[in-house]
Design an enzyme around this catalytic site. Structure first.
Site, PDB file in Angstrom:
ATOM      1  CG  ASP A  64      -0.925  -0.105   2.858  1.00 12.53           C
ATOM      2  OD1 ASP A  64       0.809   0.358   2.247  1.00 12.53           O
ATOM      3  OD2 ASP A  64      -0.849  -0.783   3.376  1.00 12.53           O
ATOM      4  CG  HIS A 133      -6.018  -0.739   8.523  1.00 15.75           C
ATOM      5  ND1 HIS A 133      -4.989   0.788   9.335  1.00 15.75           N
ATOM      6  CD2 HIS A 133      -4.555  -1.357   9.017  1.00 15.75           C
ATOM      7  CE1 HIS A 133      -3.908   0.792   8.779  1.00 15.75           C
ATOM      8  NE2 HIS A 133      -3.809  -0.250   8.857  1.00 15.75           N
ATOM      9  CD  GLU A 138      -7.881   2.779   7.516  1.00 14.10           C
ATOM     10  OE1 GLU A 138      -8.384   1.273   8.261  1.00 14.10           O
ATOM     11  OE2 GLU A 138      -8.242   4.118   7.308  1.00 14.10           O
TER      12      GLU A 138
HETATM   13  P1  PGA Z   1       2.900  -0.564  12.178  1.00 11.93           P
HETATM   14  O1  PGA Z   1       1.002  -0.492  11.247  1.00 11.93           O
HETATM   15  O2  PGA Z   1       3.394  -1.557  12.042  1.00 11.93           O
HETATM   16  O3  PGA Z   1       3.591   0.623  12.040  1.00 11.93           O
HETATM   17  O4  PGA Z   1       1.750  -0.472  13.584  1.00 11.93           O
HETATM   18  C1  PGA Z   1       0.021  -1.596  11.143  1.00 11.93           C
HETATM   19  C2  PGA Z   1      -0.354  -1.255  10.344  1.00 11.93           C
HETATM   20  O5  PGA Z   1      -1.038   0.191  10.469  1.00 11.93           O
HETATM   21  O6  PGA Z   1      -0.472  -2.075   9.285  1.00 11.93           O
END
Ligand code: PGA
Length: 235
Positions: A64, A133, A138
């Site tokens: 993404d 998510h 989301e």
């Molecule tokens: P993070 O994010 O690894 O920075 O906790 C995970 C995500 O939002 O998929």
């Protein structure tokens, strides 16, 4: 079939994850791989690179990205370079990413999804959002959601501000749940006590779009690589 849960001590989690990925790519060198960015994978990527990991025979897909200008430190393509690619002896055979500067983002999402269909994903690594998510799918995303532009939730906007210089994106592009769930194998990376509640909902809560990660309960080959903090309090 429920995801398999593997648990490591916080200070050993990165080495364990990195070594697993090195081993997998040595035994299945040409696999088609999708990788996330964010904070969670950083220690595993460091261990992968220092353990001699290589991606030079892989189709590599970046999961993404945020709609932010080129060169912004929170851009996922830059995060992937910083935390992984720049540390490898050789570049990946092919790096495929969503071009957030494309003039027609819907067409760009369709192009990316077709490429994933051409090189079906053998292994997808995912972080777990604090709001449940996967990628930037989301809450509200269905299991068959396509690769698309998404409006970010406040929780995601706050996290993205931490990755960069405080300028927060409002939108992103993400591989859809449909393509993620078609991956032959999925490793869900989860560390830290702040993820314990959402991990429990992911694995044991009702399956549905309120927590997109809960769709993994129906995926036939998902492993959760967690640290002890992320499972603290599980009954
Ligand atoms: P993070 O994010 O690894 O920075 O906790 C995970 C995500 O939002 O998929």
């Amino acid at each position: 079939m429920s995801p398999e849960l593997t648990i490591h001590k916080p200070d050993e989690w990165g080495a364990a994850g990195g070594a697993l990925l090195v081993e997998r790519l040595q035994s299945q060198p040409g696999l088609s791989l999708c990788l996330p960015t964010g904070n969670t994978p950083v220690p595993a990527y460091a261990a992968f690179a220092s353990g001699g990991g290589t991606l030079d025979s892989n189709h590599l897909f970046l999961l993404d990205d945020f709609l932010l200008p080129d060169g912004h430190p929170a851009r996922c393509d830059l995060m992937l370079s910083r935390t992984l690619l720049d540390r490898l002896a050789a570049p990946p055979r092919s790096l495929h990413r969503l071009d957030v500067a494309a003039p027609d983002l819907d067409a760009e999402c369709a192009r990316f999804e077709s490429l994933v269909d051409e090189h079906p994903l053998d292994l997808t690594l995912l972080g777990l959002g604090g709001n449940g998510h996967l990628g930037l799918n989301e809450p509200g995303s269905n299991a068959d959601s396509r690769t698309r532009v998404v409006k970010l939730e406040p929780d995601t906007i706050r996290s993205a501000a931490v990755y960069g210089d405080g300028i927060a994106p409002r939108h992103g592009v993400t591989l859809g749940m449909r393509s993620i769930l078609r991956s032959q194998e999925i490793w869900l990376l989860v560390t830290g006590g702040h993820k314990a509640g959402i991990l429990e909902r992911t694995l044991r809560g009702p399956v549905g779009s309120a927590v997109p990660a809960s769709f993994l309960q129906f995926h036939p080959n998902t492993v959760v690589l967690a640290d002890t903090a992320a499972v603290a309090g599980f009954g």
